[in-house]
Design a protein around this motif. Structure first.
Motif, PDB file in Angstrom:
ATOM      1  N   PRO A  13       1.798  -4.732  -0.523  1.00 17.29           N
ATOM      2  CA  PRO A  13       2.443  -5.802  -0.141  1.00 17.29           C
ATOM      3  C   PRO A  13       3.417  -5.342   1.221  1.00 17.29           C
ATOM      4  O   PRO A  13       3.624  -4.495   1.187  1.00 17.29           O
ATOM      5  N   LYS A  14       3.627  -6.365   1.896  1.00 14.29           N
ATOM      6  CA  LYS A  14       4.196  -6.297   3.329  1.00 14.29           C
ATOM      7  C   LYS A  14       5.547  -5.745   3.065  1.00 14.29           C
ATOM      8  O   LYS A  14       6.115  -4.872   3.942  1.00 14.29           O
ATOM      9  N   ALA A  15       6.239  -5.690   1.775  1.00 13.56           N
ATOM     10  CA  ALA A  15       7.442  -5.325   1.520  1.00 13.56           C
ATOM     11  C   ALA A  15       7.553  -3.948   1.260  1.00 13.56           C
ATOM     12  O   ALA A  15       8.566  -3.088   1.574  1.00 13.56           O
ATOM     13  N   ARG A  16       6.380  -3.171   1.262  1.00 14.20           N
ATOM     14  CA  ARG A  16       6.196  -1.946   1.031  1.00 14.20           C
ATOM     15  C   ARG A  16       5.423  -1.274   2.020  1.00 14.20           C
ATOM     16  O   ARG A  16       5.023   0.216   2.004  1.00 14.20           O
ATOM     17  N   ASN A  17       5.253  -1.680   3.222  1.00 14.23           N
ATOM     18  CA  ASN A  17       4.540  -0.884   4.259  1.00 14.23           C
ATOM     19  C   ASN A  17       5.223  -1.035   5.503  1.00 14.23           C
ATOM     20  O   ASN A  17       5.930  -2.083   5.898  1.00 14.23           O
ATOM     21  N   LYS A  18       4.856  -0.300   6.507  1.00 10.90           N
ATOM     22  CA  LYS A  18       5.730  -0.159   7.726  1.00 10.90           C
ATOM     23  C   LYS A  18       5.347  -1.106   8.772  1.00 10.90           C
ATOM     24  O   LYS A  18       6.040  -1.832   9.381  1.00 10.90           O
ATOM     25  N   GLY A  19       4.051  -1.903   8.462  1.00 12.28           N
ATOM     26  CA  GLY A  19       3.503  -2.829   9.423  1.00 12.28           C
ATOM     27  C   GLY A  19       3.901  -4.215   8.973  1.00 12.28           C
ATOM     28  O   GLY A  19       3.865  -5.214   9.695  1.00 12.28           O
ATOM     29  N   HIS A  20       4.860  -4.247   8.082  1.00 12.16           N
ATOM     30  CA  HIS A  20       5.455  -5.666   7.329  1.00 12.16           C
ATOM     31  C   HIS A  20       4.560  -6.764   7.316  1.00 12.16           C
ATOM     32  O   HIS A  20       4.651  -7.746   7.592  1.00 12.16           O
ATOM     33  N   ARG A  21       3.093  -6.308   6.794  1.00 13.76           N
ATOM     34  CA  ARG A  21       2.187  -7.437   6.511  1.00 13.76           C
ATOM     35  C   ARG A  21       1.286  -6.900   5.431  1.00 13.76           C
ATOM     36  O   ARG A  21       1.215  -5.690   4.974  1.00 13.76           O
ATOM     37  N   ASP A  22       0.835  -7.713   4.583  1.00 10.93           N
ATOM     38  CA  ASP A  22      -0.036  -7.507   3.373  1.00 10.93           C
ATOM     39  C   ASP A  22      -1.283  -6.623   3.921  1.00 10.93           C
ATOM     40  O   ASP A  22      -2.112  -7.013   4.954  1.00 10.93           O
ATOM     41  N   HIS A  23      -1.705  -5.551   3.188  1.00 11.76           N
ATOM     42  CA  HIS A  23      -2.712  -4.683   3.718  1.00 11.76           C
ATOM     43  C   HIS A  23      -3.528  -4.445   2.416  1.00 11.76           C
ATOM     44  O   HIS A  23      -3.382  -3.752   1.471  1.00 11.76           O
ATOM     45  N   VAL A  24      -4.759  -4.873   2.692  1.00 14.33           N
ATOM     46  CA  VAL A  24      -5.780  -4.522   1.675  1.00 14.33           C
ATOM     47  C   VAL A  24      -6.562  -3.323   2.024  1.00 14.33           C
ATOM     48  O   VAL A  24      -7.147  -3.002   3.083  1.00 14.33           O
ATOM     49  N   VAL A  25      -6.705  -2.414   0.774  1.00 14.17           N
ATOM     50  CA  VAL A  25      -7.290  -1.090   1.110  1.00 14.17           C
ATOM     51  C   VAL A  25      -8.352  -0.937   0.205  1.00 14.17           C
ATOM     52  O   VAL A  25      -8.404  -0.927  -1.006  1.00 14.17           O
ATOM     53  N   PRO A  26      -9.598  -0.950   0.842  1.00 10.77           N
ATOM     54  CA  PRO A  26     -10.849  -0.752  -0.013  1.00 10.77           C
ATOM     55  C   PRO A  26     -10.803   0.586  -0.651  1.00 10.77           C
ATOM     56  O   PRO A  26     -10.356   1.564  -0.081  1.00 10.77           O
ATOM     57  N   LEU A  27     -11.112   0.824  -1.842  1.00 11.01           N
ATOM     58  CA  LEU A  27     -11.205   1.870  -2.726  1.00 11.01           C
ATOM     59  C   LEU A  27     -12.661   2.687  -2.470  1.00 11.01           C
ATOM     60  O   LEU A  27     -13.363   2.333  -3.010  1.00 11.01           O
ATOM     61  N   SER A  28     -12.453   3.938  -1.990  1.00  8.44           N
ATOM     62  CA  SER A  28     -13.738   4.526  -2.048  1.00  8.44           C
ATOM     63  C   SER A  28     -14.040   5.027  -3.615  1.00  8.44           C
ATOM     64  O   SER A  28     -13.185   5.102  -4.374  1.00  8.44           O
ATOM     65  N   ASN A  29     -15.289   5.540  -3.732  1.00  7.79           N
ATOM     66  CA  ASN A  29     -15.743   5.755  -4.965  1.00  7.79           C
ATOM     67  C   ASN A  29     -14.909   6.854  -5.819  1.00  7.79           C
ATOM     68  O   ASN A  29     -14.432   7.109  -6.789  1.00  7.79           O
TER      69      ASN A  29
END
Length: 407
Positions: free
Chosen positions: A267-283
């Protein structure tokens, strides 16, 4: 309208059908009762300081302010006005002077406490900032009043920190920035007239770090976690595999993770970019997360209630295990630079690796109009990096590292 005001008259007067009704007291010069259609009754006092224009003061509502109190106030204002004084202005000036005196009597510790409560507590790195104040600023400057604080005090504080032999003097700049921001906040609230920290130059010229871990160093760190248990082992390996920031991993929650879809939504509240960030998970990341026990909402935790807090001792332990005394100094944040450098070496396009690590991609068009999630591109980049890490840390067995076209 004029009338001889009495308590019974004021209490029982009928409100006008609309608008307002002003009733001038025949007994006390300047006193006016205003009655609104809503039934609200309020006092105002007209007075003219000698040689000046007529002025007016609102003086509360009835019955909170009684007729006798309103009359006493009217008499005081008109008596002062008869000798050229404006009692209302004098009282306001006295109150402002008292407030200024009280504000300047506040200690730096008081101001810091107010600042933390009003501002710092709402920021992403509140804990870090609070520690800077608690450990380095309040013990030295806390007992001084804001009126006593001088530029020399700030310089002396920063000089003492530089002379303590901190591993990185860049931390001196962090303390300076925190103090300066706090005092700017105090100036805005008129606790002091000027910020003595604002004119103090940066104590240390910082150079952007360019440390990238070699394959051998990365392998040594990974293998050093083999003998550790979770959550410390998972913490380090997730940093290496995702390139995420330390607190983004450390404060990860299960509600942010969707193992079925293979995504982590930061969520944006938890990252420096202040935007929601979706991280694809590698295997490999999915495997680490699936192996962790669900002790509570926190993922990297020992009790499920609070995030893992052993970063300092973990780093010291890793340094000892890998013989880092013979290495160039490294930090946990260097994993992030190592990841993006590694992706570049694999041929991942700059735009895709920047988005994978939640870096801002320049240009107004990218910021405002481009809403493409780049999920597939980010997934490919992060999986290619994870494959590369597996090749580095374990040369046994088949390896399939995807090579991208040159960006």
């Amino acid at each position: 309208m004029k009338a001889k005001l009495t308590d019974a008259f004021v209490k029982n007067i009928t409100p006008p059908a609309s608008g307002r009704l002003d009733i001038v007291d025949e007994t006390t010069p300047g006193l006016v009762l205003r009655v609104m259609a809503s039934g609200v009754k309020s006092w105002s006092i007209r007075y003219r300081p000698k040689g000046r224009k007529q002025l007016r003061e609102s003086y509360g509502t009835y019955p909170s302010t009684s007729l006798s109190d309103a009359r006493a106030r009217a008499k005081a204002l008109t008596a002062a006005a008869s000798v050229g004084r404006d009692l209302v202005s004098e009282e306001a000036a006295a109150a402002a002077a008292k407030a200024e005196e009280e504000a300047k009597a506040k200690t730096i510790a008081d101001v810091v406490a107010d600042y933390i409560k009003a501002h710092v507590a709402k920021t992403r790195k509140a804990g870090v900032t609070e520690k800077l104040f608690a450990n380095h600023i309040v013990p030295v400057l806390g007992k001084k009043t804001v009126g006593e604080l001088r530029r020399a005090d700030v310089v002396e504080l920063l000089d003492s920190l530089k002379n303590k032999g901190w591993r990185t003097n860049a931390q001196v700049n962090r303390v300076h920035a925190a103090l300066k921001a706090c005092l700017n906040w105090a100036v805005e609230r008129e606790y002091l007239d000027a910020n003595p920290a604002a004119v103090v130059k940066k104590q240390v010229t910082e150079r952007p770090r360019d440390r990238v871990l070699s394959d051998g160093e990365l392998k040594a760190i990974w293998e050093a976690t083999d003998v550790r248990t979770d959550p410390s082992r998972a913490f380090i390996r997730l940093l290496i595999l995702t390139g995420a920031r330390r607190d983004e991993i450390r404060c990860m929650t299960w509600s942010e993770i969707d193992l079925e879809k293979g995504i982590w939504t930061l969520p944006k509240a938890r990252n420096k970019g202040h935007r929601d960030h979706v991280v694809p998970l590698s295997n490999e990341v999915k495997a680490i997360l699936e192996a962790l026990p669900r002790l509570g909402e926190c993922v990297i935790t020992t009790d499920g209630k609070i995030p893992y807090a052993g970063q300092k001792s973990l780093k010291e332990s890793l340094d000892k295990a890998v013989g880092a005394s013979n290495w160039e100094h490294w930090t946990l944040h260097d994993f992030r630079r190592t990841v993006t450098t590694g992706m570049s070496a694999l041929g991942v396009r700059e735009e895709h690796r920047e988005r994978a690590l939640n870096h801002a991609v320049g240009g107004i068009g990218n910021k405002v109009y481009d809403r493409h999630a780049y999920l597939d591109e980010k997934r490919a980049a992060l999986q290619a990096w994870a494959d590369r890490v597996m090749l580095i840390v374990d040369t046994s067995g088949p390896q399939n590292v995807v090579a991208f076209e040159a960006s």
